[in-house]
Each structure stands twice: as C-alpha cells, then as structure tokens.
Scaffold this motif. Structure first.
Motif, PDB file in Angstrom:
ATOM      1  N   SER A 202      80.846  64.635  21.277  1.00 45.03           N
ATOM      2  CA  SER A 202      79.875  63.538  21.383  1.00 45.03           C
ATOM      3  C   SER A 202      80.531  62.192  21.064  1.00 45.03           C
ATOM      4  N   VAL A 203      81.441  62.175  20.106  1.00 43.82           N
ATOM      5  CA  VAL A 203      82.144  60.933  19.776  1.00 43.82           C
ATOM      6  C   VAL A 203      83.122  60.578  20.897  1.00 43.82           C
ATOM      7  N   THR A 204      83.788  61.588  21.457  1.00 44.30           N
ATOM      8  CA  THR A 204      84.690  61.342  22.581  1.00 44.30           C
ATOM      9  C   THR A 204      83.934  60.701  23.735  1.00 44.30           C
ATOM     10  N   THR A 205      82.762  61.219  24.048  1.00 48.17           N
ATOM     11  CA  THR A 205      81.954  60.667  25.129  1.00 48.17           C
ATOM     12  C   THR A 205      81.618  59.209  24.856  1.00 48.17           C
ATOM     13  N   ALA A 206      81.207  58.908  23.633  1.00 46.15           N
ATOM     14  CA  ALA A 206      80.864  57.528  23.273  1.00 46.15           C
ATOM     15  C   ALA A 206      82.081  56.614  23.377  1.00 46.15           C
ATOM     16  N   VAL A 207      83.237  57.088  22.928  1.00 43.20           N
ATOM     17  CA  VAL A 207      84.458  56.280  22.974  1.00 43.20           C
ATOM     18  C   VAL A 207      84.874  56.016  24.423  1.00 43.20           C
ATOM     19  N   ILE A 208      84.768  57.023  25.277  1.00 49.08           N
ATOM     20  CA  ILE A 208      85.116  56.849  26.693  1.00 49.08           C
ATOM     21  C   ILE A 208      84.174  55.838  27.335  1.00 49.08           C
ATOM     22  N   LEU A 209      82.891  55.953  27.047  1.00 47.85           N
ATOM     23  CA  LEU A 209      81.920  55.011  27.608  1.00 47.85           C
ATOM     24  C   LEU A 209      82.179  53.589  27.117  1.00 47.85           C
ATOM     25  N   MET A 210      82.422  53.437  25.815  1.00 51.35           N
ATOM     26  CA  MET A 210      82.701  52.104  25.275  1.00 51.35           C
ATOM     27  C   MET A 210      83.980  51.530  25.862  1.00 51.35           C
ATOM     28  N   SER A 211      84.987  52.366  26.015  1.00 50.08           N
ATOM     29  CA  SER A 211      86.247  51.920  26.605  1.00 50.08           C
ATOM     30  C   SER A 211      86.033  51.457  28.047  1.00 50.08           C
ATOM     31  N   GLY A 212      85.256  52.221  28.811  1.00 53.16           N
ATOM     32  CA  GLY A 212      84.970  51.841  30.192  1.00 53.16           C
ATOM     33  C   GLY A 212      84.152  50.571  30.290  1.00 53.16           C
ATOM     34  N   ILE A 213      83.155  50.440  29.437  1.00 53.38           N
ATOM     35  CA  ILE A 213      82.318  49.241  29.443  1.00 53.38           C
ATOM     36  C   ILE A 213      83.156  48.032  29.040  1.00 53.38           C
ATOM     37  N   PHE A 214      83.966  48.168  27.994  1.00 51.29           N
ATOM     38  CA  PHE A 214      84.816  47.069  27.553  1.00 51.29           C
ATOM     39  C   PHE A 214      85.796  46.669  28.663  1.00 51.29           C
ATOM     40  N   GLY A 215      86.364  47.668  29.328  1.00 52.54           N
ATOM     41  CA  GLY A 215      87.286  47.378  30.429  1.00 52.54           C
ATOM     42  C   GLY A 215      86.611  46.633  31.570  1.00 52.54           C
ATOM     43  N   SER A 216      85.389  47.036  31.890  1.00 48.36           N
ATOM     44  CA  SER A 216      84.692  46.341  32.985  1.00 48.36           C
ATOM     45  C   SER A 216      84.269  44.935  32.559  1.00 48.36           C
ATOM     46  N   LEU A 217      83.937  44.754  31.288  1.00 49.88           N
ATOM     47  CA  LEU A 217      83.615  43.407  30.800  1.00 49.88           C
ATOM     48  C   LEU A 217      84.841  42.494  30.869  1.00 49.88           C
ATOM     49  N   MET A 218      85.988  43.033  30.508  1.00 48.27           N
ATOM     50  CA  MET A 218      87.221  42.241  30.561  1.00 48.27           C
ATOM     51  C   MET A 218      87.627  41.913  31.988  1.00 48.27           C
ATOM     52  N   ALA A 219      87.372  42.858  32.888  1.00 55.61           N
ATOM     53  CA  ALA A 219      87.713  42.632  34.305  1.00 55.61           C
ATOM     54  C   ALA A 219      86.818  41.564  34.886  1.00 55.61           C
TER      55      ALA A 219
END
Length: 166
Positions: A149-166
């Motif tokens: 469950s933490v892995t899923t949250a970290v992957i989602l946050m990483s993806g969201i952060f990456g798209s925000l930076m892009a």
C-alpha cells in the motif's frame, strides 16, 4: 456505511471512479497542474473513508477490480509505443541512454536515501520501485517484501510530481 462497503463487491470501484471523474471536472474547471485528477481522487477517497469511518480493507476489497485491470491497462500502453517503433529504432541510443540514466538515478537515489535515513530492508523494498508503473511496482515490492500500500502511494506521488514538473 462501512457495512455497505463490506457487503458490496463494487462500491469501492464506484467510489474510486466517481472520485476520479470529480478530479477530472475540477482540473478542467481550474486548468492547473496542481489539480491532478489522480491526486484529487486520492484525497476524495481518503476523505470519504475518514468521514464515514470505512475501513480501508473493506474499501480495497470492493475496489480490487480496478487493481485487477491495472496490469492489462499497463500492457495496452505498449501499443502506441509499438506504433512508433520506427522512431525508437532511429533514436535507439538516445532512448537507451535515457532509460539507463533514469533507472540508475532512481535506484541510486532510493539507495542513498535509505542509507541516510537508516531505513530497514522492508522500507527500502517498499520505496525501490517508485519510478515504474503501479502494476509492476506492486509485484516488485511484494516479491522483495515491501509494504504494497505504501509502494502504491509512493509510485502515485512520484508520477504526480513528475507530471507537475513536466
């Protein structure tokens, strides 16, 4: 409300999809990268679970069909990539260099942060697959003994952060 989620096989999936749709509407209205629909959907689901005191296990049990279809959806992402195979072949060295540098940066950053913060092996295994798709990351985390469950949250946050930076 908790009993409803406990006894329903689709309530969690319906809540998740409705929350994502609300996130889409909010993003279209405000046209800001800060209102990412996946992030908003997560916040909405968390708020509803907290407000109505619904256990996460009950929610997840009735939302598992979304997770079930996550792997085939990820595989479907390969189809547009296959359509651009000629571009990939023409730029194979650049693509390979990008993949290698991204992979090394991801692994090295997680390793160094795990050492710096003295994380346990389980915590390290939980964070390691942060920069890959959710479906594959869950499998890797589970195989390494991470907290899914933490892995899923970290992957989602990483993806969201990456798209925000892009």
């Amino acid at each position: 409300m908790g009993a409803f989620f406990r006894n329903s096989i689709f309530a969690g999936a319906a809540l998740t999809l409705a929350s994502y749709e609300i996130g889409q509407i909010i993003r279209k209205k405000y046209r800001s990268a800060l209102f990412h629909p996946l992030f908003l959907a997560s916040v909405i689901v968390i708020l509803i679970l907290k407000i109505f005191q619904i256990e996460y296990e009950d929610y997840f049990r009735s939302a598992r069909y979304i997770s079930f279809y996550l792997t085939p959806a990820t595989v479907c992402l390969a189809l547009p990539l296959y359509d651009q195979l000629h571009l990939l072949k023409r730029n194979a060295r650049a693509a390979a260099a990008g993949i290698m540098s991204g992979t090394l940066t991801s692994f090295l950053s997680v390793y160094l942060l795990a050492r710096w913060f003295r994380l346990s092996r389980q915590e390290y295994a939980t964070l390691l697959p942060k920069s890959i798709t959710t479906a594959i990351g869950i499998e890797i985390s589970e195989e390494l003994g991470g907290i899914i469950s933490v892995t899923t949250a970290v992957i989602l946050m990483s993806g969201i952060f990456g798209s925000l930076m892009a």
